[in-house]
Write an enzyme that holds these catalytic residues in place. Structure first.
Site, PDB file in Angstrom:
ATOM      1  CB  CYS A 159      65.718  -8.619  28.470  1.00 15.39           C
ATOM      2  SG  CYS A 159      64.551  -7.282  28.777  1.00 15.39           S
ATOM      3  CE  LYS A 203      73.301  -0.771  28.272  1.00 18.16           C
ATOM      4  NZ  LYS A 203      72.756   0.304  29.074  1.00 18.16           N
ATOM      5  CB  VAL A 223      66.977  -4.632  25.255  1.00 22.10           C
ATOM      6  CG1 VAL A 223      68.226  -4.408  24.454  1.00 22.10           C
ATOM      7  CG2 VAL A 223      67.282  -5.376  26.546  1.00 22.10           C
ATOM      8  CD  GLU A 248      60.164   2.473  28.508  1.00 22.48           C
ATOM      9  OE1 GLU A 248      59.334   2.036  29.313  1.00 22.48           O
ATOM     10  OE2 GLU A 248      61.384   2.397  28.723  1.00 22.48           O
TER      11      GLU A 248
END
Ligand SMILES: N[C@@H](CCC(=O)N[C@@H](CS)C(=O)NCC(=O)O)C(=O)O
Length: 225
Positions: free
Chosen positions: A12, A39, A52, A64
Site C-alpha cells: 500500500c 481481512k 489501511v 485516513e
C-alpha cells in the site's frame, strides 16, 4: 511518548507515506501487515472504512492517511516536515492530495481491462506528471532542499514505476526533466528505502500478474510488449 503501531499492507502506497513520515521523525513504531483480500476480524472492527493504513496510538485508532500524517506532524513539532509559511503549507497539503489522486489513477492504469482503456489511463497519468513537472522546484525535493511531508506522498508512487518500468514501455515521463530527477532523489532517501518489505518488486509484480488486466497480460506475454 505513546506506543505507535502502523497497520499496513505490504504494497500500500498510502501506508508507506505514513511510515516514511514516522521514520523521518525518528519515531519508533511497530508495523503489522494484513492481507486485504482476507481481512482479519480485528481489523474490520478497528477500521471504519475497511482500509489501511490505520495508526494505533496506545489504545486509540486514527484512520485516513492525510489525517494520520497531520497528527504525526502536529505531535512532533520539533522536526517540522511542513514549511512554516501558512500559504506554502496549504499548497503542499494540496499536492499531497494530488499524490493521492495519482495513486487512484495508477490503480485504474494497472486494472484497465483492455488496450484502449489502458491507453486512456496512461494518458491521464501522463497529464498528472506534466502538472507535477510544472510545480516542482529546483530540487532535489518538491520544494527545494528540505524533505517534507509532500515528498513522503510522492515517493511511494515512483516505487510502483520501478516495477512498471520492467514490464511495460509506458513512456509516461517522456519529455519531462524535473520529474525523473525528483524520482531519483526520492529513491535515495533512507526513510523511503526502508519502509517496504525487502522483496517489494517481486510481491508487487506477482500481485499485478493476478489482476486479469491488460497490464497483467503484458507481463505474462512480454514478447508482445
Ligand atoms: N483514503 C484512504 C485510502 C487508503 C486505501 O485506499 N488503502 C487501500 C490499500 S492501498 C485499502 O486499504 N483498500 C481496501 C481494500 O482493498 O479492501 C487513505 O488515504 O488512507
Amino acid at each position: 511518548m505513546p506506543i505507535f503501531k502502523l497497520i499496513s499492507n505490504s504494497l500500500c502506497p498510502y501506508t508507506q507515506r505514513a511510515a516514511i513520515l514516522l521514520a523521518e521523525k525518528g519515531i519508533a513504531f511497530e508495523r503489522c501487515y494484513i492481507d486485504l483480500a482476507n481481512k482479519p476480524g480485528w481489523f474490520v472492527r478497528l477500521s471504519p472504512l475497511g482500509k489501511v493504513p490505520l495508526l494505533q496510538v496506545d489504545d486509540s485508532v486514527i484512520f485516513e492517511t492525510a489525517v494520520i500524517c497531520e497528527y504525526i506532524e502536529e505531535a512532533t513539532p520539533s522536526v517540522p516536515l511542513y514549511p512554516a509559511d501558512l500559504l506554502a503549507r496549504a499548497q503542499q497539503r494540496g499536492w499531497a492530495e494530488f499524490a493521492s489522486a495519482i495513486i487512484a489513477d495508477i490503480y485504474a492504469f494497472y486494472m484497465a481491462p483492455d488496450q484502449p482503456t489502458f491507453a486512456a489511463k496512461s494518458a491521464d497519468l501522463a497529464a498528472r506528471f506534466r502538472w507535477l513537472e510544472q510545480h516542482l522546484d529546483h530540487g532535489p525535493y518538491f520544494a527545494g532542499d528540505d524533505f517534507g511531508l509532500v515528498d513522503a506522498a510522492f515517493a511511494p508512487i515512483f516505487r510502483l514505476f520501478d516495477v512498471f518500468d520492467e514490464v511495460v514501455d509506458h513512456e509516461l515521463f517522456q519529455g519531462l526533466q524535473r520529474v525523473p530527477t525528483y524520482r531519483v532523489a526520492l529513491s535515495r532517501r533512507a526513510s523511503v528505502q526502508k519502509v517496504v518489505v525487502a522483496d517489494y518488486p517481486q510481491v508487487f509484480s506477482q500481485y499485478l500478474r493476478g489482476r486479469g488486466s491488460h497490464l497483467a497480460q503484458l507481463i505474462a506475454e512480454p514478447a508482445t510488449v
